[in-house]
Design an enzyme around this catalytic site. Structure first.
Site, PDB file in Angstrom:
ATOM      1  N   ASP A  40     -11.891   0.403 -52.600  1.00  0.00           N
ATOM      2  CA  ASP A  40     -12.484   1.020 -51.219  1.00  0.00           C
ATOM      3  C   ASP A  40     -11.584   2.303 -50.713  1.00  0.00           C
ATOM      4  O   ASP A  40      -9.916   1.475 -50.670  1.00  0.00           O
ATOM      5  CB  ASP A  40     -13.279   0.537 -50.024  1.00  0.00           C
TER       6      ASP A  40
HETATM    7  C1  BGC Z   1     -16.455   3.226 -47.726  1.00  0.00           C
HETATM    8  C2  BGC Z   1     -16.837   3.900 -49.372  1.00  0.00           C
HETATM    9  C3  BGC Z   1     -16.297   5.695 -49.367  1.00  0.00           C
HETATM   10  C4  BGC Z   1     -14.946   6.000 -50.038  1.00  0.00           C
HETATM   11  C5  BGC Z   1     -15.000   7.222 -50.301  1.00  0.00           C
HETATM   12  C6  BGC Z   1     -14.983   4.169 -47.743  1.00  0.00           C
HETATM   13  O1  BGC Z   1     -14.522   3.858 -46.235  1.00  0.00           O
HETATM   14  O2  BGC Z   1     -16.045   2.591 -47.450  1.00  0.00           O
HETATM   15  O3  BGC Z   1     -18.306   3.266 -49.069  1.00  0.00           O
HETATM   16  O4  BGC Z   1     -16.896   5.076 -51.115  1.00  0.00           O
HETATM   17  O5  BGC Z   1     -14.602   5.300 -48.418  1.00  0.00           O
HETATM   18  O6  BGC Z   1     -14.939   8.063 -48.671  1.00  0.00           O
END
Ligand code: BGC
Length: 690
Positions: free
Chosen positions: A221
């Site tokens: 993530d």
């Molecule tokens: C989120 C993800 C997301 C990523 C990119 C993160 O903060 O938890 O779900 O895909 O950001 O935006």
């Protein structure tokens, strides 16, 4: 092929080039890939440094709604449409679906997740993945695993016993991995039983690849990696976002210094190459904006759940009955939640316009309450035509119009009540606000102004229908007893307004069914005592909720929950009214929330465990989640990612501005002091658990 690359090139491949791109290696003809959110639309950033705004794309209903369709075929069609949009924008991997279990109705991202049921989640998400990947676009199954809360998500440890973990929290992942075969999986921010998901070899290698046969790439993530070497050793292939040159250099040094097996780095780079090859088969294409809007409308209509329809009040006749449309949400729809899944829609339907178009009878509108940031316009006495105009124009915040309408809460209510009394049917649009990534909710109640609107309108018009807009379940008692019909409209995406009208006037039979429980009250939910856990500690640990405890029978307060590894009370305490532990005790507790509801804080924790030092951090305001990060002062534990910004929960997130804060997270603690694997430790010896 990966072995033909230099160690430096291999290391470079394992981190991003920017927010949304992987690194190309031109000398080896390796292309860069674009990865983007997901999950209910394609949020392709307008610029390379753009975190939140995206190009226009269809905003399909979020998972909270699609799950209520219980229809795998619809999810497959939605996946196909998303694939078409993604490939038309050159996207190789769409970051979704989000399949974490809804452990509590307070979960800030419940709107992005399907259900509290792992089987339903797994079945629907599998079809979503199959549909998307049929278009040559990869899915990224997220957030692996047990990322079922937003509070302190970057360092919380979700402590779960193995049976609960496998039968509940991992089960949907297992199903989608083995049947949908996603190209990628995204490792979550949190720890599981004391180990960061991004550093858990047990999770990423033993279970995911060894037991389930996953053959794709694991990415982090955004900002979830604290230790690049530990992550690669655990089986994490791609650290996002980039650039992460320091981390790349650390990998090279570790390989050269003999502390990281070169084969592990080569394997990670090799998986990146496989992803590039898979993506190369993607054909460019276009998508039909109108057809996708219609699909979004179809899915939304099928997601609506009819919670109550006493006396067959619904569907409404298309002529002959005057309609009062009450509540700003009818004109300014809530159609998606906040955070990384936020889509810039290709168009936006509002219910007021759609209702006005659906009936030949007079439709009049009153806002009833204010929605923050929206200029309320006067619509009293407006006829059909005026109602239509009001609906369209107000789709944009602060759109023009007559600003002379009532602006005090009482005047808004009185106007709505007067309209309701003079109409054959009153439709009250009510709901919740602010479900967003980065913060959990405080309550499952409808907004106070909305509750009052329902009560006052129901008192003057016995033919009142309540239409709900909410990203996670809201309590429907006791107000539902006062109205004959309740329509659960979730967050329905860009075509939700039309879908609601379709249901109200009988063009669509509301065949949605609940995919999650609506508790009669929050205290009845099994997670009540454990959610969101103690800051910096266990998601399943006891949380002392003195502010709301008054309504909970003492016999229930200390009930332990299967899955909790941290039980801080013996059953003998069950008969006693609980008291907060003394400040400075090793437990850590949340002090009573003052009646004004502003400051909640965590007590000082004197435990020697560095993780528990996180509890020292003050949470300045429960009501202003955006202010929670970065910590008021650096935690001595440093459990957050290093060398990167706090990517989420930073001020402005909920408001939609950039979340790239300037604050740098505290540096990581020496290895071994923070990440204590507690997988096999008994409760008695688990740090922090007595
Ligand atoms: C989120 C993800 C997301 C990523 C990119 C993160 O903060 O938890 O779900 O895909 O950001 O935006």
């Amino acid at each position: 092929m990966a072995r033909e690359l230099t160690v430096e090139e291999q290391a470079a491949l394992t981190s991003g080039a920017g927010l949304w791109q992987t690194k190309p290696i031109e000398s080896a003809a390796i292309a860069a890939l674009t990865l983007t959110d997901g999950p209910h639309g394609v949020r392709l950033a307008a610029g390379a440094r753009d975190m939140l705004t995206g190009r226009k794309a269809t905003c399909f209903p979020p998972a909270v709604a699609t799950a209520s369709t219980w229809d795998p075929t619809l999810l497959r069609r939605m996946g196909e449409a998303l694939g078409d949009e993604a490939r038309s924008m050159g996207v190789a991997v769409l970051l979704g679906p989000g399949i974490n279990l809804k452990r509590s109705p307070l979960g800030g991202r419940d709107f992005e997740y399907f259900s509290e049921d792992p089987l339903l989640t797994g079945v629907l998400a599998t079809e979503w993945v199959r549909g998307l990947q049929s278009r040559g676009v990869g899915a990224s199954l997220k957030h692996f695993a047990v990322n079922s809360q937003e509070t302190d998500r970057m360092r919380i440890s979700a402590d779960v016993d193995e049976r609960t973990l496998r039968e509940m929290y991992l089960r949907a992942f297992q199903r989608v991995v083995t049947r949908g075969r996603p190209w990628t999986v995204m490792a979550a921010y949190n720890k599981i039983n004391g180990v960061y998901a991004t550093q858990s070899r047990w999770l990423l290698t033993q279970v995911l690849r060894g037991e389930w046969g996953f053959d794709g790439l694991v990415m982090s993530d955004w900002g979830a990696v604290a230790d690049r070497c530990a992550a690669v050793a655990a089986g994490l292939d791609l650290t996002m976002p980039g650039p992460a040159d320091t981390g790349d250099a650390e990998l090279v040094a570790a390989v050269r210094g003999g502390t990281l097996d070169p084969a592990l780095l080569a394997t990670a780079a090799g998986r990146m190459l496989t992803l590039v090859e898979r993506a190369a088969s993607r054909q460019p294409g276009e998508f039909d904006v109108d057809a996708h809007h219609e699909l979004a409308r179809e899915i939304a209509g099928r997601a609506v759940v009819l919670l109550k329809n006493k006396g067959g009040l619904l569907p409404l006749p298309v002529e002959g009955q005057s309609v009062a449309v009450l509540g700003e949400f009818a004109r300014t729809p809530r159609y998606q939640g906040g955070g990384s899944s936020q889509i810039t829609p290709t168009r936006l339907d509002d219910a007021l316009t759609a209702i006005t178009a659906a009936t030949s009878a007079p439709v009049r509108f009153a806002p009833g309450y204010k929605v923050d940031g929206l200029r309320i316009r006067r619509s009293r006495g407006a006829g059909r035509g005026a109602g239509r105009g009001a609906g369209r124009g107000a789709g944009g915040r602060g759109a023009g119009g007559d600003a002379n309408g009532p602006d005090t809460a009482e005047a808004l209510l009185a106007e709505a009540v007067e309209l309701a009394a003079a109409s054959d049917v009153a439709l009250v649009f009510a709901g919740s606000a602010g479900e967003t990534e980065g913060a959990d909710r405080d309550s499952i109640d409808l907004l106070a102004a909305h509750l009052e609107l329902i009560e006052r309108v129901a008192a003057v018009n016995p033919r009142t229908v309540v239409v709900l807009s909410n990203g996670a379940v809201v309590r429907t008692t006791p107000w539902d007893a006062a109205v004959p019909a309740v329509v659960e409209g979730w967050l329905l995406g860009q075509a939700g307004g039309s879908a609601i009208a379709d249901v109200l006037f009988g063009r669509v039979n509301p065949s949605g069914r609940l995919a999650e429980t609506i508790p009669l009250r929050l205290a009845d939910h099994p997670s009540y005592l454990d959610f969101p856990g103690r800051t910096g500690m266990c998601a399943t640990a006891r949380a002392f909720t003195w502010d709301t405890g008054a309504s909970t029978p003492a016999s229930r307060r200390w009930r332990t929950r299967s899955g909790s590894a941290c039980r801080t009370r013996r059953s003998s305490t069950a008969r006693r009214a609980p008291r907060p532990p003394a400040p400075g005790s090793t437990c850590g507790y949340r002090s009573p929330t003052p009646a004004t509801g502003t400051a909640a804080r965590w007590s000082r924790c004197t435990s020697a465990c560095p993780v528990r030092e996180c509890a020292v951090r003050r949470v300045s305001s429960r009501l202003s989640p955006a202010s929670r990060y970065p910590p008021a002062r650096p935690s001595t534990c440093g459990c957050a990612s290093t060398g990167t910004t706090w990517p989420i929960g930073t001020p402005g997130w909920a408001a939609g501005s950039s979340r790239a804060a300037s604050t740098t997270a505290p540096s990581a603690p020496p290895r071994g002091t923070c990440d204590r694997p507690r997988w096999s430790t008994s409760r008695a010896t688990t740090p922090g658990c007595r």
